[in-house]
Write a protein that holds these residues in place. Structure first.
Motif, PDB file in Angstrom:
ATOM      1  N   VAL A 168       0.841  -1.197   0.000  1.00  0.00           N
ATOM      2  CA  VAL A 168       0.000   0.000   0.000  1.00  0.00           C
ATOM      3  C   VAL A 168       0.877   1.248   0.000  1.00  0.00           C
ATOM      4  O   VAL A 168       1.969   1.262   0.567  1.00  0.00           O
ATOM      5  CB  VAL A 168      -0.962   0.031   1.204  1.00  0.00           C
ATOM      6  N   PHE A 169       0.372   2.297  -0.663  1.00  0.00           N
ATOM      7  CA  PHE A 169       1.090   3.558  -0.782  1.00  0.00           C
ATOM      8  C   PHE A 169       0.168   4.698  -0.366  1.00  0.00           C
ATOM      9  O   PHE A 169      -1.013   4.719  -0.751  1.00  0.00           O
ATOM     10  CB  PHE A 169       1.534   3.796  -2.227  1.00  0.00           C
ATOM     11  N   ALA A 170       0.700   5.629   0.414  1.00  0.00           N
ATOM     12  CA  ALA A 170      -0.057   6.835   0.760  1.00  0.00           C
ATOM     13  C   ALA A 170       0.017   7.818  -0.400  1.00  0.00           C
ATOM     14  O   ALA A 170       1.086   8.038  -0.974  1.00  0.00           O
ATOM     15  CB  ALA A 170       0.518   7.470   2.021  1.00  0.00           C
ATOM     16  N   GLN A 171      -1.130   8.395  -0.728  1.00  0.00           N
ATOM     17  CA  GLN A 171      -1.215   9.407  -1.784  1.00  0.00           C
ATOM     18  C   GLN A 171      -2.100  10.556  -1.303  1.00  0.00           C
ATOM     19  O   GLN A 171      -2.861  10.397  -0.336  1.00  0.00           O
ATOM     20  CB  GLN A 171      -1.798   8.799  -3.055  1.00  0.00           C
ATOM     21  N   PRO A 172      -1.999  11.728  -1.899  1.00  0.00           N
ATOM     22  CA  PRO A 172      -2.913  12.801  -1.514  1.00  0.00           C
ATOM     23  C   PRO A 172      -4.369  12.360  -1.718  1.00  0.00           C
ATOM     24  O   PRO A 172      -4.762  11.981  -2.825  1.00  0.00           O
ATOM     25  CB  PRO A 172      -2.535  13.944  -2.465  1.00  0.00           C
ATOM     26  N   ARG A 173      -5.119  12.286  -0.609  1.00  0.00           N
ATOM     27  CA  ARG A 173      -6.543  11.931  -0.594  1.00  0.00           C
ATOM     28  C   ARG A 173      -6.813  10.494  -1.057  1.00  0.00           C
ATOM     29  O   ARG A 173      -7.911  10.187  -1.521  1.00  0.00           O
ATOM     30  CB  ARG A 173      -7.362  12.919  -1.441  1.00  0.00           C
ATOM     31  N   ALA A 174      -5.846   9.604  -0.937  1.00  0.00           N
ATOM     32  CA  ALA A 174      -6.084   8.224  -1.367  1.00  0.00           C
ATOM     33  C   ALA A 174      -5.017   7.291  -0.810  1.00  0.00           C
ATOM     34  O   ALA A 174      -3.914   7.716  -0.447  1.00  0.00           O
ATOM     35  CB  ALA A 174      -6.104   8.123  -2.894  1.00  0.00           C
ATOM     36  N   VAL A 175      -5.393   6.000  -0.762  1.00  0.00           N
ATOM     37  CA  VAL A 175      -4.446   4.911  -0.537  1.00  0.00           C
ATOM     38  C   VAL A 175      -4.502   4.018  -1.769  1.00  0.00           C
ATOM     39  O   VAL A 175      -5.579   3.670  -2.252  1.00  0.00           O
ATOM     40  CB  VAL A 175      -4.803   4.101   0.719  1.00  0.00           C
ATOM     41  N   VAL A 176      -3.337   3.663  -2.297  1.00  0.00           N
ATOM     42  CA  VAL A 176      -3.254   2.773  -3.455  1.00  0.00           C
ATOM     43  C   VAL A 176      -2.744   1.416  -2.987  1.00  0.00           C
ATOM     44  O   VAL A 176      -1.748   1.339  -2.259  1.00  0.00           O
ATOM     45  CB  VAL A 176      -2.316   3.357  -4.536  1.00  0.00           C
ATOM     46  N   ARG A 177      -3.447   0.350  -3.424  1.00  0.00           N
ATOM     47  CA  ARG A 177      -3.022  -1.006  -3.074  1.00  0.00           C
ATOM     48  C   ARG A 177      -2.589  -1.737  -4.338  1.00  0.00           C
ATOM     49  O   ARG A 177      -3.336  -1.830  -5.312  1.00  0.00           O
ATOM     50  CB  ARG A 177      -4.151  -1.781  -2.394  1.00  0.00           C
ATOM     51  N   LEU A 178      -1.347  -2.271  -4.324  1.00  0.00           N
ATOM     52  CA  LEU A 178      -0.792  -3.028  -5.442  1.00  0.00           C
ATOM     53  C   LEU A 178      -0.799  -4.506  -5.101  1.00  0.00           C
ATOM     54  O   LEU A 178      -0.346  -4.904  -4.024  1.00  0.00           O
ATOM     55  CB  LEU A 178       0.635  -2.559  -5.722  1.00  0.00           C
ATOM     56  N   ASP A 179      -1.306  -5.337  -6.015  1.00  0.00           N
ATOM     57  CA  ASP A 179      -1.347  -6.784  -5.846  1.00  0.00           C
ATOM     58  C   ASP A 179      -0.059  -7.372  -6.425  1.00  0.00           C
ATOM     59  O   ASP A 179       0.176  -7.293  -7.637  1.00  0.00           O
ATOM     60  CB  ASP A 179      -2.567  -7.357  -6.568  1.00  0.00           C
ATOM     61  N   LEU A 180       0.784  -7.953  -5.579  1.00  0.00           N
ATOM     62  CA  LEU A 180       2.056  -8.495  -6.038  1.00  0.00           C
ATOM     63  C   LEU A 180       1.909  -9.826  -6.767  1.00  0.00           C
ATOM     64  O   LEU A 180       2.888 -10.337  -7.311  1.00  0.00           O
ATOM     65  CB  LEU A 180       3.010  -8.666  -4.852  1.00  0.00           C
ATOM     66  N   ARG A 181       0.718 -10.389  -6.795  1.00  0.00           N
ATOM     67  CA  ARG A 181       0.511 -11.628  -7.547  1.00  0.00           C
ATOM     68  C   ARG A 181       0.035 -11.358  -8.970  1.00  0.00           C
ATOM     69  O   ARG A 181       0.351 -12.120  -9.883  1.00  0.00           O
ATOM     70  CB  ARG A 181      -0.504 -12.516  -6.832  1.00  0.00           C
ATOM     71  N   THR A 182      -0.702 -10.269  -9.145  1.00  0.00           N
ATOM     72  CA  THR A 182      -1.267  -9.997 -10.470  1.00  0.00           C
ATOM     73  C   THR A 182      -0.725  -8.722 -11.111  1.00  0.00           C
ATOM     74  O   THR A 182      -0.805  -8.553 -12.319  1.00  0.00           O
ATOM     75  CB  THR A 182      -2.801  -9.854 -10.378  1.00  0.00           C
ATOM     76  N   GLY A 183      -0.202  -7.802 -10.307  1.00  0.00           N
ATOM     77  CA  GLY A 183       0.271  -6.533 -10.833  1.00  0.00           C
ATOM     78  C   GLY A 183      -0.817  -5.473 -10.942  1.00  0.00           C
ATOM     79  O   GLY A 183      -0.534  -4.338 -11.327  1.00  0.00           O
TER      80      GLY A 183
END
Length: 550
Positions: free
Chosen positions: A346-361
């Motif tokens: 997960v990454f912190a972003q202005p007004r959002a959290v982004v989640r990256l799936d390491l199995r699918t990209g």
């Protein structure tokens, strides 16, 4: 490092190598070991040459005498007495002088290696007490005391010792070590990079990879064989004047002298090394053990580090810097960004959290009502906490429609009260009873334990136990030249490799490293190098998929 030997380095070495070789021989008493010690010391200096070339003498001698003292333990006193007796055997002298010389040879062999180093520095190299103290990392009082004991054992006056040492080493033939030392420094660097790839096909290496994968699958804590047998250059646990238990890191730039610790990571993570783009692959690689960020213009790109495979750049995901209430930029990746099962980042972003799936990209974005999010981290298998400086939100990413819910500000899990800590740096990571964080230290308390030749100690790490054990700190001494050394906020906690071993990052002018600190023994180990320093764009942030990151 450049492939060809630096001309200034070569000139410096060739002007001093014979005298240094004679000094090393007088300390260790074995010509071959003395030559090896000098070559190794000069190779260490060669790797740091751009940083020390203006004032190299003290640094060179510190490494030469350190290597010579280690060689003395290997040579033993019998070898020393035999070699010195051979050196002096052809000296024409009267019977009375011969008896005096023979007694001095035996006396020199009877000295401790450190006493020999003191005598050689003071009476062969004709260095002052303060210079000798700086080279050996001792106080002037200690040097003076060791010198008095040595002279008494030798049975010679101070005025006679210099001539005796000169005669005892004058038959050594000069050996040109400039090119050899530079080549050794290059070879050491190459071997560090190759070590990550060596033995991948062996059963032992395969077992480690499988163990890491199994550890990630069942909760992120990878079994580790721990440190390789070696002697750490750090001191064991000691006590500061206020009673706090402490250990110390080596000077910045000396990390490659630490023994290795296998935490399931490659031995080097090269930010300028080969990497492929995720869009060119069928999917992310298996066995991702770390994630770091690279600058891509005004954005960041996540880089996946698999065990024993090429790095992968997530080229389809542009990440903005975080920005606090004062409009100061930060990095959107924290040490607890990878989930315990190793699948999500997960990454912190202005007004959002982004989640990256390491199995699918694939990745998803979840709205959070805060422009100044600083950190996104996992609290359990499916819950993410996003934090600003004074607010906190939770996201249940296991639900069908996750929504950010305001929560009470997260309580700091590490309480440094009673320890010489004036501020905490970075995130707190916990495992079992222990919690650890980077720290700013009280210099009034740390200054009495500064080793001669080191700079100030104002930062490091702190570990606190919830099981009643006393807290402790790890000191990060600064370089004595006042120009190089560790960066401000150099040391940040990353994960716990096991219940008593903290993985942390140390960043400075000579490079950025992941090191390991055993909080009970005080030992510090080398885990992986992140860059070569000297202007290389080191990874902007790092999260590990090994160990515990609670």
């Amino acid at each position: 490092m450049q492939p060809a030997v630096d001309a200034d380095f070569a000139r410096y070495v060739r002007a001093r190598q014979h005298r240094l070789l004679r000094a090393a021989h007088l300390v260790c008493g074995d010509e071959r070991l003395a030559q090896d010690a000098l070559e190794s010391a000069l190779a260490t200096v060669a790797a740091r040459w751009p940083r020390v070339r203006e004032y190299p003498d003290t640094v060179v001698r510190q490494h030469v005498y350190r290597e010579a003292l280690a060689a003395a333990k290997q040579a033993g006193t019998e070898s020393l007495a035999a070699e010195l007796a051979t050196e002096l055997a052809t000296e024409p002298a009267s019977e009375s002088v011969r008896g005096s010389v023979d007694g001095s040879v035996g006396g020199l062999a009877a000295l401790t290696p450190r006493q020999r180093a003191v005598v050689v520095l003071r009476h062969f190299e004709e260095r002052s007490e303060s210079d000798a103290a700086e080279v050996l990392g001792e106080s002037q009082a200690t040097v003076a005391g060791e010198e008095q004991k040595a002279l008494a054992t030798l049975g010679m006056g101070a005025e006679a010792v210099g001539g005796f040492l000169d005669r005892a080493s004058q038959r050594l033939v000069e050996v040109d070590l400039a090119d050899r030392a530079w080549a050794l420094a290059l070879d050491r660097r190459a071997r560090r990079r190759r070590r990550a790839l060596s033995g991948i096909g062996s059963v032992a290496a395969a077992a480690v990879v499988v163990a890491v994968a199994l550890g990630v699958e069942r909760g992120g804590s990878s079994p580790s064989p721990g440190p390789t047998p070696s002697t750490s250059v750090t001191a064991p646990v000691n006590r500061l004047p206020d009673g706090t238990m402490y250990a110390a890191m080596p000077l910045e730039g000396d990390e490659d002298q630490l023994p290795d610790y296998d935490a399931g990571l490659p031995s080097a993570i090269d930010p300028e090394g080969r990497a492929v783009e995720l869009s060119s692959l069928a999917g992310p690689p298996p066995d991702v053990v770390a994630v770091y960020l690279r600058r891509a213009g005004t954005h960041y790109r996540a880089v996946l580090v698999p065990k024993g495979r090429t790095q992968v750049v997530v080229d389809g995901l542009d990440l903005l810097p975080t920005r606090d209430a004062g409009r100061n930029d930060g990095v959107p990746l924290g040490p607890k960004a990878i989930s315990a099962d190793g699948r999500w980042v997960v990454f912190a972003q202005p007004r959002a959290v982004v989640r990256l799936d390491l199995r699918t990209g694939s990745f998803e974005r979840y709205a959070v009502p805060a422009e100044d999010l600083a950190v996104a981290e996992w609290t359990d298998g499916q819950t993410v906490r996003a934090r600003t400086a004074d607010r906190s939100f939770t996201l249940d990413l296991g639900s069908s429609s996750p929504r950010a819910v305001a929560a009470a500000p997260a309580a700091e899990r590490l309480d440094p009260r009673g320890l010489p800590v004036t501020d905490l740096v970075g995130e707190t990571v916990s495992a079992g009873p222990w919690s650890a964080s980077g720290a700013v230290l009280d210099q009034v308390v740390t200054s009495p334990v500064i080793v001669r030749g080191n700079g100030p100690i104002y930062q490091g790490l702190v570990a606190v136990s919830g099981a009643g054990e006393p807290g402790r700190v790890l000191l990060a001494p600064e370089s004595p030249d006042g120009q190089t050394g560790r960066f401000v906020s150099c040391c940040t906690a990353l994960a716990w490799a096991d219940p008593s071993t903290l993985l942390f990052r140390s960043a400075g002018y000579d490079g950025s490293w992941v090191l390991a600190w055993n909080v009970r023994t005080g030992r510090v180990y080398d885990v992986t190098r992140l860059d070569e320093g000297r202007g290389v764009d080191y990874p902007q942030a790092l999260a590990l998929a090994v160990g515990e990151r609670g």
